[in-house]
Design a protein around this motif. Structure first.
Motif, PDB file in Angstrom:
ATOM      1  N   ASP A 106      -2.580   0.404  -4.281  1.00  0.00           N
ATOM      2  CA  ASP A 106      -2.696  -0.747  -3.381  1.00  0.00           C
ATOM      3  C   ASP A 106      -2.717  -2.016  -4.236  1.00  0.00           C
ATOM      4  O   ASP A 106      -3.625  -2.196  -5.069  1.00  0.00           O
ATOM      5  CB  ASP A 106      -3.984  -0.631  -2.555  1.00  0.00           C
ATOM      6  N   ASP A 133       0.861  -1.181   0.000  1.00  0.00           N
ATOM      7  CA  ASP A 133       0.000   0.000   0.000  1.00  0.00           C
ATOM      8  C   ASP A 133       0.898   1.231   0.000  1.00  0.00           C
ATOM      9  O   ASP A 133       1.590   1.503   0.982  1.00  0.00           O
ATOM     10  CB  ASP A 133      -0.894  -0.026   1.248  1.00  0.00           C
ATOM     11  N   ARG A 193      -3.010   7.052  -4.145  1.00  0.00           N
ATOM     12  CA  ARG A 193      -2.800   5.761  -3.485  1.00  0.00           C
ATOM     13  C   ARG A 193      -2.700   4.649  -4.525  1.00  0.00           C
ATOM     14  O   ARG A 193      -3.444   4.628  -5.516  1.00  0.00           O
ATOM     15  CB  ARG A 193      -3.963   5.464  -2.546  1.00  0.00           C
TER      16      ARG A 193
END
Length: 771
Positions: free
Chosen positions: A598, A580, A596
Motif C-alpha cells: 500500500d 493498494d 499487500r
C-alpha cells in the motif's frame, strides 16, 4: 502468562501422544493408512516433462486420503482417540470425537484396482497413450501405505489437425474461418482437456453466428495414433447424428417484452395490446417503465442473427439493474424447427417499489474503535419510471476504543444519507453510453454525520457527490466523481480555560478541530479476479486519485498566505494518490500466502504545506501495522512518547502526507471454521516537509527504508463465511524511533517478562480479514 503457556504445551503433548499411540486401538489385522507414494518410470533414467507436477497430480487423485496432519502430527485422530468412546451421544467427549476428531483411515479402505484405473486414465488424458499403473501395499508394524508405479511411455504430440471441408456447408465455412484461433496446434502435446476446450471454442463461434441449437456434444475429434513416432492426427468433424435444427442459423423475428409479468395473469398479459417501440413489442398497459429503458437492456434487433454475446449482455443487464425479481428469456422456434426464425419473449417480474431494511452491524476501524451500528434504509425503486433507485438511510452507532493511548474513549455517531442512482450516464454530452454486459450508473449523494467523541470534541461533516460508476468487464471497475464536496466543522468546550488545558495536553486535537472545506474530484480504479477460485494466484488492485481545489481555486479569492477562499471558506488545495495491491497465493487447499503493498502520496499547495487532516495517511492499528496502536507510528523517526509536547497526550493522531506499507500473512485452516495466521507488517508515514516540532518527520527517499517500523505476530480467525471475527497478537521487532544501529530489537524480546509484554504486546480484535 506462564501458566497459559504450560497449559497449551500440555494440551499439545496430549494430542501428540494420542496421535502417536493411535495404532494401539486397532483390531488384529488392521493397519493405519499413512498415505500413498507414486513412482514414475522407476526402471528408467529418463524423466518426463513436468515430472514433479504430474506426480503431485497423480498423488492428489488417490483415494482415500490419510488422516489430517500438521507437521506430521495427526491432530484430528488425536482428538478422536483422546475423547475415547463416549457413553452418551452428547456431551463434551461426543463433541470432541465427532466435531474435532476423525476416525482412523485404514489400509483396507484402499481400492487398488480403482486407483490404478483413475491414474492410468489421467496419464492417457495427458498424452501418455501407452501408460500403465500398478498399485501395491506395504506394511510396517501397525501402519501401511500404498505404492503406485506408473510406466508412462512416451508422450504423444499433435502432427496434423484437419477441419470440415468448406464445401460441406455454411457451418463448415464458419469453423474454417476461425480455425486460426484453434487451441490444437501441431507440435503441441496431446491433452484431453485442450480437446474439450476446442469443442467449446467452436461452439462459441457458431453461437455468435446464429446456430442457437448447436452444442459441443455434436462435435467429435477423431484421433489417429497409427502415424508412428508418437504422433497423432486429429480430424474435427460434426457427428452424423446431429439434428437438422442444430445445423442451421436462426434469426430473431419478434421481440416481446413483458415488464410486469406474473404467472397468475399470464393469459391476460399476453392478450393485452402491446406498445410498439423500435424493434420491441412492450406489454405494459400500466406504463410502469419508460420505453427507452429497454434500449439499454436488450441488445437484440429484429431480423438479425442470434448471437451469444447479445444474449449474455441482455441477461446480465436485466439482472443487475436492480428492479426485477426474476428475469427469463425464452426463444421459441417458428413452425416446429422447420423455419429458421425465433421469437424472443422476455418475462420480467418486478421487485416491490418500496422496501424497508433494518440492519445491525459490528464495526472494527483502523483507529482501534470497535462497536455496533443500527441502520434503517428506505429504498424506492423505479422512481422516475427509468429503473432509478432512491435510498434514504438513518443510522446511529456507538464505539469504544480498545487500544492505544485513548483506550476507553467512547463515542457515538448519528448519520443521515440520501443516494439517488440512475442506471445510465447523465452527462452534458450526448452519445456517451456503454454497450457491455454491465449497467453504468450515475450516483448523486448527500449526507450529514454528527460524531461525538467523548469529552474531547464534536464533529459535523457535510458531504455531497455527483459521479459515475461503471464496469469495463468482470475484472475492472471504475468510479469517477467530477464533483465532491466535503465540509467539516468541529467544536470543543466553550470554556476557554478548559479548552486550552485540553489542547495543551492533547496537541493532536488542533488538527482535528480545524475547519476543512474540500471541493474537488475523485477517481478510483479496481481490478480483481478473487471470484475465480480455480486460480492458483488471485490478485486485487485499487488505485485512487483525488484532487482538491484545483479547478475551483480559479474562481476563489486569494488570501495573504497564498491560499484561496470561496464564500469566506478557505479552500484546501491538494493532489492525493494511493495504490493498494494485494496478492493471494494458494500453496494448498487450506494454506494461503497473502501479501499487500500500500503506497500513498499527497501534495498540498496554495499556502498549505500538508494535506488536510481528514485526507492524511495513518499507520498502525488492526488493519495496518498491528504491532502498534492505531495512528501511533511516525511520522518518520518521530515518536510521540519521546516528545515533551506529546508524551502526556491522551489523544494520539500522528499522520503524514506519504505512506508505505508492506504486509505478508500465512493463513491456514485449523479445524472446522477456525483458522490461524502468522504475519509480518512493515511501513511508516512521513510528512512531505519536516515539521520543526516533530524532528525526523520529513521524508527522505534515501533514508525511508531505514525508518520502517516492523512488527510480527500470530492470529486466530473464526470464518463463518457470512462474518469473520479476528484476534491478532503482535509485537515490534524494529522500532524506527530508536537510535540508528539500535532499531532492530530481537534481543529485547522476552515473553516471560511481564514488563516487556505490557510495553510490546498489542492485541487486535477485528471484524473481517485485515486485507
Amino acid at each position: 502468562m506462564r501458566k497459559r503457556i504450560k497449559s497449551c504445551l500440555l494440551i499439545l503433548a496430549c494430542l501428540t501422544w494420542a496421535a502417536c499411540s493411535s495404532t494401539k486401538n486397532l483390531k488384529p489385522g488392521e493397519f493405519l493408512y499413512t498415505g500413498a507414494e507414486v513412482k514414475i518410470n522407476p526402471d528408467s533414467s529418463v524423466k518426463i516433462d513436468d515430472q514433479k507436477d504430474v506426480k503431485a497430480a497423480l498423488l492428489d487423485k488417490t483415494r482415500p486420503k490419510p488422516n489430517h496432519a500438521i507437521l506430521g502430527v495427526k491432530y484430528k485422530l488425536g482428538f478422536y482417540n483422546l475423547a475415547g468412546e463416549p457413553e452418551k451421544p452428547k456431551g463434551f467427549k461426543h463433541w470432541m470425537r465427532t466435531k474435532l476428531g476423525e476416525p482412523p483411515v485404514l489400509l483396507s479402505e484402499v481400492k487398488l484396482p480403482y486407483n490404478n484405473a483413475v491414474l492410468k486414465s489421467y496419464l492417457i488424458s495427458q498424452g501418455y497413450l501407452q501408460a500403465d499403473v500398478m498399485g501395491d501395499t506395504l506394511t510396517k508394524g501397525k501402519k501401511g501405505k500404498a505404492i503406485y508405479t506408473a510406466n508412462t511411455g512416451a508422450r504423444y504430440k499433435i502432427r496434423e489437425v484437419s477441419f470440415p471441408a468448406d464445401s460441406t456447408g455454411a457451418l463448415a465455412q464458419i469453423v474454417n474461418k476461425n480455425k486460426a484461433k484453434s487451441l490444437l496446434k501441431p507440435g503441441n502435446n496431446y491433452d484431453l482437456e485442450v480437446f474439450k476446450n476446442e469443442r467449446i471454442r467452436i461452439d462459441n463461434d457458431l453461437k455468435e453466428n446464429g446456430y442457437f441449437y448447436f452444442s459441443p456434444d455434436y462435435l467429435i475429434l477423431q484421433v489417429d495414433s497409427a502415424k508412428g513416432h508418437h504422433q497423432v492426427d486429429i480430424r474435427v468433424r460434426v457427428k452424423e447424428i446431429a439434428p437438422e435444427a442444430t445445423l442451421k442459423p436462426y434469426s430473431i423475428r419478434k421481440i416481446n417484452i413483458y415488464p410486469n409479468y406474473n404467472v397468475r395473469r399470464d393469459s391476460a398479459i399476453r392478450k393485452s395490446k402491446p406498445e410498439v417501440y423500435n424493434d420491441f413489442n412492450i406489454y405494459d398497459p400500466a406504463h410502469t417503465y419508460k420505453s427507452p429503458l429497454f434500449n439499454r437492456l436488450v441488445f437484440f434487433k429484429k431480423n438479425e442473427l442470434y448471437n451469444r454475446t447479445d444474449h449474455s449482455r441482455s441477461l446480465n443487464r436485466m439482472v443487475n439493474i436492480g428492479v426485477f425479481q426474476s428475469v427469463k428469456a425464452e426463444f421459441t422456434p417458428i413452425d416446429s424447427f422447420k423455419n429458421n426464425q425465433l421469437d424472443l419473449n422476455i418475462f420480467l417480474s418486478p421487485l416491490k417499489k418500496n422496501s424497508l431494511t433494518f440492519s445491525v452491524t459490528g464495526t472494527s476501524k483502523s483507529n482501534n474503535f470497535m462497536g455496533s451500528e443500527v441502520k434503517v434504509t428506505q429504498t424506492t425503486r423505479n422512481l422516475f419510471r427509468g429503473a432509478e433507485q432512491l435510498d434514504v438511510s438513518v443510522s446511529g452507532g456507538f464505539e469504544t476504543q480498545v487500544g492505544g493511548q485513548s483506550q476507553g474513549l467512547n463515542s457515538y455517531s448519528l448519520t443521515g444519507e440520501g443516494k439517488l442512482t440512475f442506471p445510465r450516464f447523465i452527462t452534458p454530452f450526448k452519445g456517451i453510453n456503454s454497450t457491455n454486459a454491465y449497467i453504468p450508473k450515475t450516483v448523486v449523494s448527500l449526507s450529514y454525520q454528527l460524531l461525538h467523541r467523548g469529552s474531547l470534541y464534536d464533529l459535523n461533516s457535510f458531504r455531497t457527490q455527483y459521479g459515475y460508476k461503471w464496469n469495463e468487464n468482470q475484472y475492472k471497475e471504475h468510479a469517477f466523481n467530477p464533483i465532491s464536496v466535503n465540509y467539516v466543522t468541529s467544536s470543543l468546550t466553550n470554556d476557554t480555560t478548559k479548552r486550552d488545558s485540553i489542547l495543551n495536553v492533547t496537541p493532536g486535537l488542533r488538527n482535528v478541530l480545524e475547519k476543512q472545506f474540500i471541493i474537488g474530484s475523485t477517481y478510483s480504479f479496481t481490478y480483481t479476479n478473487q471470484f475465480e477460485d480455480f486460480r492458483k494466484n488471485n490478485i486485487y488492485f485499487n488505485g485512487t486519485l483525488e484532487t482538491g481545489g484545483n479547478v475551483w481555486g480559479l474562481f476563489g479569492s486569494k488570501n495573504p498566505d497564498g491560499s484561496k477562499s470561496i464564500g469566506g471558506l478557505q479552500l484546501n488545495q491538494f493532489v492525493r494518490v494511493e495504490a493498494d495491491f494485494r496478492n493471494y497465493y494458494k500453496i494448498s487447499k487450506n494454506l494461503i500466502w497473502a501479501s499487500r503493498l500500500d503506497l500513498g502520496y499527497g501534495y498540498a499547495y496554495g499556502g498549505q504545506s500538508t494535506l488536510p487532516f481528514v485526507r492524511q495517511f495513518f499507520a498502525g492499528g488492526t488493519n495496518d501495522i498491528r504491532a502498534w496502536a492505531a495512528r501511533s507510528i511516525g511520522p518518520g523517526s518521530f515518536y510521540y512518547k519521546n516528545s515533551p509536547t506529546y508524551a502526556n497526550s491522551t489523544y494520539v493522531d500522528q499522520s503524514g502526507d506519504i505512506k508505505a506499507l508492506i504486509s505478508s500473512e500465512l493463513r491456514f485452516k485449523l479445524f472446522s471454521i477456525f483458522y490461524g495466521a502468522l504475519f509480518a507488517d512493515a511501513g511508516n508515514v512521513w510528512l512531505r516537509k519536516e515539521d520543526p516540532s516533530r524532528l525526523g518527520s520529513g521524508f527522505d527517499f534515501k533514508n525511508a527504508f531505514n525508518e520502517f517500523a516492523v512488527g510480527t505476530g500470530a492470529g486466530i480467525r473464526v470464518d463463518a463465511s457470512i462474518f469473520v471475527i479476528r484476534l491478532d497478537v503482535a509485537f515490534p521487532v524494529r522500532k524506527p524511533y530508536n537510535q540508528p544501529g539500535k532499531r532492530w530489537v530481537f534481543n529485547e524480546i522476552d515473553f516471560g517478562d511481564a514488563l516487556w509484554r505490557r510495553d510490546n504486546l498489542v492485541y487486535n480484535i477485528g471484524i473481517g480479514y485485515p486485507f
